[in-house]
Design an enzyme around this catalytic site. Structure first.
Site, PDB file in Angstrom:
ATOM      1  N   CYS A   8       0.848  -1.182   0.000  1.00  0.00           N
ATOM      2  CA  CYS A   8       0.000   0.000   0.000  1.00  0.00           C
ATOM      3  C   CYS A   8       0.886   1.236   0.000  1.00  0.00           C
ATOM      4  CB  CYS A   8      -0.880   0.048   1.244  1.00  0.00           C
ATOM      5  SG  CYS A   8      -2.052  -1.303   1.335  1.00  0.00           S
ATOM      6  N   GLY A  34      -0.104   0.018  -5.014  1.00  0.00           N
ATOM      7  CA  GLY A  34      -1.425  -0.580  -4.831  1.00  0.00           C
ATOM      8  C   GLY A  34      -2.379  -0.078  -5.887  1.00  0.00           C
ATOM      9  N   ASN A 108      -0.015   1.329   5.809  1.00  0.00           N
ATOM     10  CA  ASN A 108       0.836   0.495   4.960  1.00  0.00           C
ATOM     11  C   ASN A 108       1.531  -0.508   5.874  1.00  0.00           C
ATOM     12  OD1 ASN A 108       3.945   1.032   3.128  1.00  0.00           O
ATOM     13  ND2 ASN A 108       2.497  -0.629   3.013  1.00  0.00           N
ATOM     14  N   GLY A 109       1.289  -1.794   5.644  1.00  0.00           N
ATOM     15  CA  GLY A 109       1.910  -2.826   6.472  1.00  0.00           C
ATOM     16  C   GLY A 109       0.897  -3.895   6.816  1.00  0.00           C
ATOM     17  N   CYS A 242      12.254  -3.437   5.446  1.00  0.00           N
ATOM     18  CA  CYS A 242      11.982  -4.471   4.430  1.00  0.00           C
ATOM     19  C   CYS A 242      12.979  -4.328   3.279  1.00  0.00           C
ATOM     20  CB  CYS A 242      10.558  -4.317   3.895  1.00  0.00           C
ATOM     21  SG  CYS A 242      10.239  -5.350   2.456  1.00  0.00           S
ATOM     22  N   TYR A 248      12.724  -4.631  -5.095  1.00  0.00           N
ATOM     23  CA  TYR A 248      11.661  -4.635  -6.098  1.00  0.00           C
ATOM     24  C   TYR A 248      10.580  -3.575  -5.937  1.00  0.00           C
ATOM     25  CZ  TYR A 248       7.411  -6.261  -8.478  1.00  0.00           C
ATOM     26  OH  TYR A 248       6.268  -6.340  -9.217  1.00  0.00           O
ATOM     27  N   CYS A 388       5.939 -13.677   3.367  1.00  0.00           N
ATOM     28  CA  CYS A 388       6.035 -12.455   4.177  1.00  0.00           C
ATOM     29  C   CYS A 388       4.763 -12.317   5.017  1.00  0.00           C
ATOM     30  CB  CYS A 388       6.173 -11.245   3.259  1.00  0.00           C
ATOM     31  SG  CYS A 388       6.140  -9.682   4.159  1.00  0.00           S
ATOM     32  N   CYS A 439      14.979  -6.472   7.465  1.00  0.00           N
ATOM     33  CA  CYS A 439      14.270  -7.741   7.443  1.00  0.00           C
ATOM     34  C   CYS A 439      14.594  -8.419   6.116  1.00  0.00           C
ATOM     35  CB  CYS A 439      12.758  -7.531   7.536  1.00  0.00           C
ATOM     36  SG  CYS A 439      11.816  -9.057   7.282  1.00  0.00           S
ATOM     37  N   CYS A 442      12.053 -13.313   3.914  1.00  0.00           N
ATOM     38  CA  CYS A 442      11.625 -14.121   2.766  1.00  0.00           C
ATOM     39  C   CYS A 442      12.799 -14.877   2.146  1.00  0.00           C
ATOM     40  CB  CYS A 442      10.864 -13.281   1.739  1.00  0.00           C
ATOM     41  SG  CYS A 442      11.530 -11.673   1.442  1.00  0.00           S
TER      42      CYS A 442
END
Ligand code: SF4
Length: 472
Positions: A8, A34, A108-109, A242, A248, A388, A439, A442
């Site tokens: 988002c 989004g 967002n999250g 993240c 990406y 994730c 983080c 993934c």
């Protein structure tokens, strides 16, 4: 395309005569985060009004709609559903009126303990309007007995866990909040006398605002007629930005976590070229997301970079498939190979990630069919082995090809001549922090924020992970 789905985007502005228009433009710049729904709330200091709709920003808003959002304060949201279904009742900003007055929220999250909190709230009589995790925050806020808005907010946000970058708005205050781990980005800027907060700095560029700093992890920034006030209500926690924002999600013209996305992404390609050398004639990016890494790769390898795949930017979200089967139609309609670049060449194909592998396999086939003599796939991140839980939509673990197959098996599935991923060390070198601060769950399966053990959260985990690999 087979990618992790964007999450988002949030935007807020305080003290601008065209606040809703500025938010509209900001959301335009954040559209890549989004595409399911968009919404704007605005306040003239008397009343907060909101307008939301399904679809792109350009589909939802026009001058008429924006003219019904007067005031010099505004916040907005573009959504891709990571928690809760894709439907209008889940579109944000959510706006409520409670004992503390009106408040709108953009998130967002993803909150990892939302299920647990929701169950408790429902037991105590709360009625939820949406299936979104964000609504939990509003219920906690509305139930707070604290006298001041800020205190009620702090009381509610200190009960939630997970990833959250919030922009909230009362009728006279704009409030930005970032979780103590700093999972998602949130930047603060100025536009003349006005304050701006947004997910990525590319939104500031469009409206001519200047980036000042990031909202700190664990910081609550309250902007009112009295100016800007910073509150730090959370105990210190390890940072967990993240890393996939750099790999990406974020736009390459943005700065996130204080670093240029373009610079980091180009570095990913450079390090990848050093780690995964191969003799070849030409480097070809998978557009658009593979372009920056391919540029770094080509530069480092001393090879020419050529746009051997052309992306059709005008494909909508859906298209009518022909009755007669066209092989790999879904990919072909978006990407087309350039035969004059690929024919007879040993090609290094650079992409940012492989999720299920199905699209990558089609692209390799497409490049080969256009005459490439060899196709070497190079990926500018480590193998994606775990889903994730912090705001990114990912398939379940069993669908991630790198989680269930060896490197050689993935290469064989892709029908590539060779396959090479960036190492985890290479990734951390490119973002420039050693092993701390980010983080990368993934790629590692190690999760920085513990999961609650209530039944709903467990179910969410069990759906995405194999039961035996649920983190302890
Ligand atoms: S698990 Fe991956 S996508 Fe999710 S926050 Fe961590 S690095 Fe980002």
């Amino acid at each position: 395309m087979d990618k992790f789905k964007d999450e988002c985007g949030v935007f807020g502005i305080f003290g601008h005569p065209e606040a809703a228009n500025m938010t509209y433009l900001g959301l335009y710049a954040l559209q890549h985060r989004g595409q399911e729904s968009a919404g704007i709330a605005a306040s003239d200091r008397e009343e907060v009004r909101v307008s939301i709709g399904m679809g792109h920003v350009a589909d939802v808003f026009n001058t008429d709609v924006l003219s019904r959002l007067p005031g010099d304060m505004s916040c907005g949201h573009v959504r891709y559903s990571t928690a809760g279904e894709s439907r209008l009742s889940n579109a944000q900003p959510f706006l409520i009126d409670c004992a503390h007055g009106q408040i709108g929220i953009c998130h967002n999250g993803n909150l990892v303990n939302a299920g647990e909190l929701r169950e408790e709230l429902v037991r105590q009589g709360s009625i939820f309007q949406s299936t979104s995790d964000t609504e939990v925050v509003l219920h906690l806020y509305a139930r707070s007995k604290a006298a001041r808005v800020e205190d009620a907010l702090v009381e509610s946000i200190t009960q939630i866990q997970g990833a959250f970058s919030f922009v909230l708005m009362t009728k006279d205050r704009l409030i930005a909040v970032r979780d103590p781990h700093g999972f998602r980005p949130l930047a603060l800027g100025r536009l003349g006398a006005a304050y701006v907060v947004c997910s990525e700095t590319c939104a500031m560029d469009l409206i001519g605002a200047t980036y000042v700093r990031d909202v700190d992890p664990g910081e609550v920034v309250v902007i009112s007629a009295a100016g800007l006030r910073s509150i730090k209500p959370f105990p210190a926690a390890p940072l967990a930005h993240c890393v996939f924002e750099h790999v990406y999600f974020a736009r390459p013209d943005s700065y996130v976590f204080g670093r240029s996305v373009n610079e980091v992404r180009t570095n990913l390609g450079r390090i990848l070229a050093r780690e995964q050398r191969v003799d070849a004639d030409v480097v070809v990016p998978v557009p658009d997301s593979g372009v920056c890494a391919a540029m770094g790769f080509a530069d480092e390898a001393g090879l020419p970079l050529r746009m051997g795949l052309i992306r059709n930017h005008y494909v909508g979200r859906t298209f009518i498939q022909p009755q007669s089967a066209i092989r790999d139609f879904g990919v072909k309609v978006k990407l087309n190979p350039v035969r004059s670049i690929l024919e007879g060449k040993r090609v290094i194909l650079v992409d940012d990630s492989i999720v299920r592998g199905t699209t990558s396999r089609k692209i390799v086939g497409m490049v080969r069919a256009a005459g490439a003599s060899e196709v070497h796939v190079r990926i500018s991140c480590p193998p994606t082995i775990s889903p994730c839980f912090y705001g990114i939509d990912t398939p379940r673990r069993s669908e991630l090809i790198a989680a269930t197959h060896t490197l050689d098996e993935v290469r064989d599935f892709l029908e590539a001549d060779s396959l090479g991923y960036l190492s985890h060390e290479g990734l951390m070198t490119a973002v420039g922090t050693g092993r701390t601060g980010y983080c990368s769950s993934c790629y590692t399966g190690q999760y920085p924020v513990e999961f609650p053990r209530d039944e709903k959260s467990y179910l969410q985990l069990a759906l995405k992970l194999d039961k035996e690999s649920i983190p302890r």
